[in-house]
Design an enzyme around this catalytic site. Sequence first.
Site, PDB file in Angstrom:
ATOM      1  N   HIS A 122      55.641-110.913  35.328  1.00  0.00           N
ATOM      2  CA  HIS A 122      55.595-112.254  35.827  1.00  0.00           C
ATOM      3  C   HIS A 122      54.260-112.440  36.731  1.00  0.00           C
ATOM      4  CE1 HIS A 122      59.588-113.789  34.308  1.00  0.00           C
ATOM      5  NE2 HIS A 122      60.028-112.705  35.163  1.00  0.00           N
ATOM      6  N   ALA A 123      53.453-113.292  36.278  1.00  0.00           N
ATOM      7  CA  ALA A 123      52.154-113.265  36.952  1.00  0.00           C
ATOM      8  C   ALA A 123      52.338-113.662  38.505  1.00  0.00           C
ATOM      9  CB  ALA A 123      51.198-114.330  36.373  1.00  0.00           C
ATOM     10  N   HIS A 176      45.873-120.828  37.946  1.00  0.00           N
ATOM     11  CA  HIS A 176      47.151-121.028  38.969  1.00  0.00           C
ATOM     12  C   HIS A 176      46.890-120.213  40.100  1.00  0.00           C
ATOM     13  CE1 HIS A 176      50.935-122.381  40.492  1.00  0.00           C
ATOM     14  NE2 HIS A 176      51.031-121.140  40.660  1.00  0.00           N
ATOM     15  N   GLU A 177      47.091-118.711  39.323  1.00  0.00           N
ATOM     16  CA  GLU A 177      47.073-117.603  40.376  1.00  0.00           C
ATOM     17  C   GLU A 177      46.032-117.370  41.376  1.00  0.00           C
ATOM     18  OE1 GLU A 177      49.915-116.398  40.774  1.00  0.00           O
ATOM     19  OE2 GLU A 177      50.853-117.028  38.894  1.00  0.00           O
ATOM     20  N   HIS A 235      45.991-119.573  44.360  1.00  0.00           N
ATOM     21  CA  HIS A 235      46.689-119.005  45.838  1.00  0.00           C
ATOM     22  C   HIS A 235      45.690-118.006  46.513  1.00  0.00           C
ATOM     23  CE1 HIS A 235      50.746-120.304  44.589  1.00  0.00           C
ATOM     24  NE2 HIS A 235      50.615-119.689  43.717  1.00  0.00           N
ATOM     25  N   GLU A 287      51.478-124.139  45.729  1.00  0.00           N
ATOM     26  CA  GLU A 287      51.692-124.083  43.952  1.00  0.00           C
ATOM     27  C   GLU A 287      50.598-125.301  43.591  1.00  0.00           C
ATOM     28  OE1 GLU A 287      53.019-121.862  43.048  1.00  0.00           O
ATOM     29  OE2 GLU A 287      54.040-121.029  44.832  1.00  0.00           O
ATOM     30  N   HIS A 302      66.297-119.641  40.565  1.00  0.00           N
ATOM     31  CA  HIS A 302      66.275-120.101  42.148  1.00  0.00           C
ATOM     32  C   HIS A 302      67.455-120.257  42.820  1.00  0.00           C
ATOM     33  CE1 HIS A 302      62.544-120.667  39.812  1.00  0.00           C
ATOM     34  NE2 HIS A 302      61.901-120.206  40.954  1.00  0.00           N
ATOM     35  N   TYR A 349      58.502-127.268  44.127  1.00  0.00           N
ATOM     36  CA  TYR A 349      57.738-127.210  42.855  1.00  0.00           C
ATOM     37  C   TYR A 349      57.724-128.855  42.420  1.00  0.00           C
ATOM     38  CZ  TYR A 349      58.869-122.550  42.952  1.00  0.00           C
ATOM     39  OH  TYR A 349      59.230-121.328  43.127  1.00  0.00           O
TER      40      TYR A 349
HETATM   41 ZN    ZN Z   1      51.998-119.996  41.898  1.00  0.00          ZN
END
Ligand code: ZN
Length: 612
Positions: A353-354, A383-384, A387, A411, A511, A521
């Site tokens: 999982h990234a 996306h990553e 962060h 996020e 979750h 989210y």
């Molecule tokens: Zn993320």
Amino acid sequence: MRRNRLVLLAAITIALFSSAISSAAVPKKGGAPIRAQAPTVAEAKAFVDEAEGKLLELSVEASRAGWVQSTYITDDTEVLAAKASERAINAGVGYAKKATRYDKLKLPEDVARKMLLLKNGLTLAAPSNPKESEEVTRIGAAMEGAYGKGKYCSQGKEKCLDIQEISKIMAESRDAAQLLDVWRGWHAIAVPMRPQFQRFVELANKGARELGFADTGAMWRSKYDMPPDAFAKEVDRLWEQLKPLYVSLHAYVRWRLREKYGDAVPANGPIPAHLLGNIWAQDWSNVYDLVKPAQADPGYDLTKILEAKKTDAKEMVRYGERFFTSLGFDPLPPTFWERSLFTKPRDREVVCHASAWDVDNVNDLRIKMCIEATAEDFTTIHHELGHNFYQRAYNAKPGLFRDSANDGFHEAVGDTIALSITPEYLVKIGLLDKAPDTSKDIGLLLHKALEKLAFLPFGLLVDQWRWKVFAGDVTPAEYNHAWWELRTKYQGVDAGVARSEMDFDPGAKYHVAANVPYTRYFLAAILQFQFHRALSQAAGCTGPLHRCSIYGNKVAGKKLDTMLQMGLSRPWQDALEAISGKREMDATAIRDYFAPLQKWLDEQNKGKPTGW
Ligand SMILES: [Zn+2]
């Protein structure tokens, strides 16, 4: 895929936020004795400084152990990582409890904010009774473990299916009976969690009440710089802004699926949840081929382009980095390239999982991802890196402020950049020769709506359910019934097979099993469009919003950086104002973005039933 990203979001939050906001639980002998008389401002300041230093130290320790565990899975690394994270969490609970001692003091603004963050930063407050504390931690680990090991073994088959294999079937199969079978099989993994979850709620609430919160749900809602009840109303308001657009998408998808599956899909009721391409019906992009417009396919396939160019994993990441440097951000540090995990090793188990990491909470940025040359991974990299660039932007702030303005912001940043991956952008960076003309936009927009818009009601309802459960408004005798009531109310879906209180369908979502709050989210999905609209305006884009890309625009970059640098030092409303000029979250940016699609959907839906 969103599911992957969501799970990893959870990972980063657990690794950074919780542990950064947690520390030395057990007061050491010889530490400052609790005094009977009122504490002074100087004592409060000393307490906050100590907590901040200790939490930062424990957070780094937990990150290092977590990194090794995720990139080299063995029994030993799992134990070491669990121990480090337990130390950090216990410390956080300890400081949160001690912080209440200073409640009546008038403190300088930054000290007061840190005190607040110490108190409301927890996801789980263990009760002070050591037996109960041990029990709640153990149940939490057991539920997460049960989820992780969950498999569906259908009768007469030797091979059992894990969540990855089930997800693949949900995405690719067009056989309604098979889809229902694996859907039901996966949901069965949660049945044993039901009594555990019930006890978990009791104990978690006990801990939250010791900290002065009404219940755990109120504790979760308290971290949004407004009263918990006002935040719940805010979430409702945002959903009302979006509902008409969602109802149009729902109606269109329903009649197109009815063409495919016949009476299994009702003409005007909820859509069976197993027919939408995803185990939780939270992302419908896997059924794009069933609902795509006849004449409006985008006409290019980024995956094929990346494959043809033989783009390797590092080069994929370079594309992402270049987007940020084009906005004026410094390149990633050399250690990022040395220490990240970009490809799946052949000789050991890793968590694929990234996720994005800032191991020393300063500049030791990394991503962990098993990259393949696909359009999906291309987006996930942006996306990553969102962060990572956020983490570095706030690294000069005091330890407790090294986080995003609220958990939705972290996020949203990378996804904001990913919204700028337009056809014109792909032309600019040499991946596409010519952008398709605007007549193909409906295909692009519909695909994006199936991913982003379809997610919103699910993103909302998971915590609507948990807030009610923690508050006691939903009792254990109605757990599953209440879950489906909300899924029908918000998503317009229902179970394709009878459900009862023997089932525990919420636990079939990571979750819930792992006790990770979910509203972030929903907020991230709203905020990314609001950020995109504000930055596009700053960049002078006047075209339709879905065709705007801020690539190469330093003005937009500066605006983004200003917000990122604030970290958690100010209420999120201030950060939002810095980037958008507004202090309220606003879902109209999503409506602007999808305006051409809304018009098209309404034409398609003429004479067809809408709503459920
Ligand atoms: Zn993320």
